[in-house]
Design a protein around this motif. Structure first.
Motif, mmCIF file in Angstrom:
data_model
loop_
_atom_site.group_PDB
_atom_site.id
_atom_site.type_symbol
_atom_site.label_atom_id
_atom_site.label_comp_id
_atom_site.label_asym_id
_atom_site.label_seq_id
_atom_site.Cartn_x
_atom_site.Cartn_y
_atom_site.Cartn_z
ATOM 1 N N ALA A 1 -9.868 6.921 3.943
ATOM 2 C CA ALA A 1 -8.688 6.049 3.935
ATOM 3 C C ALA A 1 -8.579 5.212 5.211
ATOM 4 O O ALA A 1 -8.257 4.021 5.162
ATOM 5 C CB ALA A 1 -7.424 6.883 3.743
ATOM 6 N N GLN A 2 -8.832 5.833 6.376
ATOM 7 C CA GLN A 2 -8.738 5.071 7.635
ATOM 8 C C GLN A 2 -9.740 3.926 7.667
ATOM 9 O O GLN A 2 -9.420 2.811 8.079
ATOM 10 C CB GLN A 2 -8.959 5.978 8.853
ATOM 11 C CG GLN A 2 -7.878 7.025 9.063
ATOM 12 C CD GLN A 2 -8.343 8.395 8.623
ATOM 13 O OE1 GLN A 2 -9.117 8.502 7.668
ATOM 14 N NE2 GLN A 2 -7.868 9.438 9.295
ATOM 15 N N GLU A 3 -10.973 4.219 7.230
ATOM 16 C CA GLU A 3 -12.020 3.197 7.245
ATOM 17 C C GLU A 3 -11.698 2.053 6.271
ATOM 18 O O GLU A 3 -11.900 0.883 6.591
ATOM 19 C CB GLU A 3 -13.372 3.825 6.877
ATOM 20 C CG GLU A 3 -13.905 4.829 7.896
ATOM 21 C CD GLU A 3 -13.281 6.210 7.780
ATOM 22 O OE1 GLU A 3 -13.605 7.076 8.617
ATOM 23 O OE2 GLU A 3 -12.467 6.423 6.845
ATOM 24 N N ALA A 4 -11.172 2.400 5.101
ATOM 25 C CA ALA A 4 -10.814 1.383 4.117
ATOM 26 C C ALA A 4 -9.708 0.478 4.651
ATOM 27 O O ALA A 4 -9.745 -0.745 4.482
ATOM 28 C CB ALA A 4 -10.381 2.046 2.813
ATOM 29 N N LEU A 5 -8.717 1.100 5.313
ATOM 30 C CA LEU A 5 -7.626 0.316 5.874
ATOM 31 C C LEU A 5 -8.129 -0.598 6.983
ATOM 32 O O LEU A 5 -7.698 -1.752 7.098
ATOM 33 C CB LEU A 5 -6.536 1.242 6.411
ATOM 34 C CG LEU A 5 -5.322 0.569 7.045
ATOM 35 C CD1 LEU A 5 -4.647 -0.386 6.072
ATOM 36 C CD2 LEU A 5 -4.323 1.620 7.537
ATOM 37 N N ILE A 28 0.843 -1.200 0.000
ATOM 38 C CA ILE A 28 0.000 0.000 0.000
ATOM 39 C C ILE A 28 0.878 1.250 0.000
ATOM 40 O O ILE A 28 1.760 1.412 0.857
ATOM 41 C CB ILE A 28 -0.927 0.028 1.233
ATOM 42 C CG1 ILE A 28 -1.769 -1.253 1.297
ATOM 43 C CG2 ILE A 28 -1.831 1.257 1.197
ATOM 44 C CD1 ILE A 28 -2.567 -1.395 2.578
ATOM 45 N N ASP A 29 0.639 2.108 -0.968
ATOM 46 C CA ASP A 29 1.336 3.388 -1.023
ATOM 47 C C ASP A 29 0.809 4.281 0.097
ATOM 48 O O ASP A 29 -0.299 4.065 0.609
ATOM 49 C CB ASP A 29 1.097 4.024 -2.391
ATOM 50 C CG ASP A 29 1.969 5.242 -2.627
ATOM 51 O OD1 ASP A 29 3.005 5.375 -1.956
ATOM 52 O OD2 ASP A 29 1.603 6.069 -3.486
ATOM 53 N N LEU A 30 1.573 5.288 0.466
ATOM 54 C CA LEU A 30 1.164 6.183 1.549
ATOM 55 C C LEU A 30 0.805 7.568 1.024
ATOM 56 O O LEU A 30 -0.362 7.913 0.911
ATOM 57 C CB LEU A 30 2.272 6.265 2.607
ATOM 58 C CG LEU A 30 2.457 5.009 3.468
ATOM 59 C CD1 LEU A 30 3.678 5.146 4.373
ATOM 60 C CD2 LEU A 30 1.211 4.762 4.312
ATOM 61 N N SER A 31 1.809 8.375 0.682
ATOM 62 C CA SER A 31 1.551 9.739 0.233
ATOM 63 C C SER A 31 0.764 9.733 -1.073
ATOM 64 O O SER A 31 1.152 9.103 -2.051
ATOM 65 C CB SER A 31 2.872 10.491 0.040
ATOM 66 O OG SER A 31 2.643 11.809 -0.381
ATOM 67 N N HIS A 80 -2.694 9.571 2.590
ATOM 68 C CA HIS A 80 -2.627 10.933 3.136
ATOM 69 C C HIS A 80 -1.892 11.852 2.182
ATOM 70 O O HIS A 80 -1.174 11.405 1.280
ATOM 71 C CB HIS A 80 -1.915 10.935 4.503
ATOM 72 C CG HIS A 80 -0.434 10.739 4.381
ATOM 73 N ND1 HIS A 80 0.468 11.775 4.506
ATOM 74 C CD2 HIS A 80 0.311 9.625 4.135
ATOM 75 C CE1 HIS A 80 1.697 11.315 4.360
ATOM 76 N NE2 HIS A 80 1.638 10.015 4.131
ATOM 77 N N ILE A 81 -2.074 13.156 2.387
ATOM 78 C CA ILE A 81 -1.282 14.193 1.731
ATOM 79 C C ILE A 81 -0.802 15.122 2.832
ATOM 80 O O ILE A 81 -1.611 15.759 3.508
ATOM 81 C CB ILE A 81 -2.105 14.972 0.690
ATOM 82 C CG1 ILE A 81 -2.571 14.042 -0.433
ATOM 83 C CG2 ILE A 81 -1.286 16.114 0.100
ATOM 84 C CD1 ILE A 81 -3.489 14.718 -1.441
ATOM 85 N N ASP A 82 0.515 15.143 3.057
ATOM 86 C CA ASP A 82 1.094 15.886 4.179
ATOM 87 C C ASP A 82 0.401 15.477 5.486
ATOM 88 O O ASP A 82 0.379 14.302 5.815
ATOM 89 C CB ASP A 82 1.004 17.394 3.934
ATOM 90 C CG ASP A 82 1.972 17.868 2.855
ATOM 91 O OD1 ASP A 82 2.950 17.151 2.588
ATOM 92 O OD2 ASP A 82 1.761 18.953 2.308
ATOM 93 N N ASN A 83 -0.192 16.446 6.187
ATOM 94 C CA ASN A 83 -0.822 16.142 7.481
ATOM 95 C C ASN A 83 -2.339 15.972 7.367
ATOM 96 O O ASN A 83 -3.054 16.115 8.357
ATOM 97 C CB ASN A 83 -0.508 17.257 8.490
ATOM 98 C CG ASN A 83 0.945 17.248 8.906
ATOM 99 O OD1 ASN A 83 1.516 16.199 9.167
ATOM 100 N ND2 ASN A 83 1.549 18.425 8.955
ATOM 101 N N MET A 84 -2.799 15.625 6.186
ATOM 102 C CA MET A 84 -4.233 15.466 5.972
ATOM 103 C C MET A 84 -4.525 14.070 5.415
ATOM 104 O O MET A 84 -3.974 13.681 4.381
ATOM 105 C CB MET A 84 -4.750 16.528 4.998
ATOM 106 C CG MET A 84 -6.249 16.458 4.748
ATOM 107 S SD MET A 84 -6.790 17.755 3.600
ATOM 108 C CE MET A 84 -6.039 17.163 2.071
ATOM 109 N N ALA A 85 -5.363 13.308 6.131
ATOM 110 C CA ALA A 85 -5.761 11.986 5.650
ATOM 111 C C ALA A 85 -6.723 12.138 4.486
ATOM 112 O O ALA A 85 -7.552 13.051 4.462
ATOM 113 C CB ALA A 85 -6.417 11.192 6.769
#
Length: 218
Positions: free
Chosen positions: A28-32, A12-15, A19-24
């Motif tokens: 995304a959290q629910e999918a994870l 799973i990629d991150l940025s 998220h983008i910088d300090n914003m989810a």
């Protein structure tokens, strides 16, 4: 009839994906969390070089992502592994906040050049030092060659244009260790004991390049 392959792992990629910088990214959290209920191993792979792995992990924790630090595999880790394998002393053109991931590496009298995202170091004096080292035979190691990356206020230049400049000036091709290089993903999969045909990748548009080249080599 073709045999159905068993899915054992998800990269799973991150940025740009979670998220983008300090914003989810929304949802995304629910999918994870839903993915956590599946019987698969996870590895979070990222080209982020503007901060060390520890700082990145703390950022993700603050954004309420259910991620463990040992599940994160960064291009900084891949670069350090290559430096250790080659037994070279790098000139590190990386952000100061990323230097923690190179602790213990001898950087005195450098005989290699390692380039990541380092806006404060992309100046004439530092790039000219790198240029001269490469002309003298130092290998050029690119943590990744992204042309740009996403920030909250828009797109910003990545390390790729600066690496391309060094390649052009020295007529030396960089060794790239991060995404979308096949070796990066293979190293991430090896860390969880998984074969390419047993894994899938979740990422943004830059993953299309990897998916096409990686699958063709399976």
């Amino acid at each position: 009839m073709a045999t159905r392959r068993t899915l054992k792992a998800v990269l799973i990629d991150l940025s740009g994906t979670l998220h983008i910088d300090n914003m989810a990214i929304s949802g995304a959290q629910e999918a994870l969390q839903k993915l956590r209920s599946a019987p698969v191993a996870m590895k979070f792979v990222t080209n982020t070089t503007k901060e060390c792995k520890r700082t990145l992990f703390e950022r993700l924790q603050k954004l309420n992502f259910d991620i463990h630090e040992d599940e994160i595999f960064t291009s900084l880790t891949a670069a350090r592994n290559l430096v250790e394998q080659k037994q070279v002393r790098p000139l590190l053109l990386v952000d100061d906040s990323a230097l923690e991931d190179f602790e213990g590496i001898d950087t005195s009298d450098p005989n290699a050049v390692v380039v990541g995202l380092a806006p404060q170091h992309f100046n004439y004096t530092t790039l000219n030092k790198a240029f001269r080292l490469i002309l003298d035979g130092a290998p050029l190691i690119a943590i990744h060659k992204a042309r740009y990356y996403k920030k909250v206020d828009g797109l910003s230049l990545g390390p790729g244009p600066f690496i391309a400049g060094l390649e052009y000036a020295t007529d030396v091709k960089a060794t790239v260790v991060g995404k979308p290089e096949k070796s990066f993903f293979l190293e991430a999969l090896r860390s969880i004991g998984c074969q390419p045909e047993e894994a899938v990748m979740i990422g943004d548009e830059e993953m299309l390049t990897w998916n096409n080249s990686f699958c063709s080599g399976c």
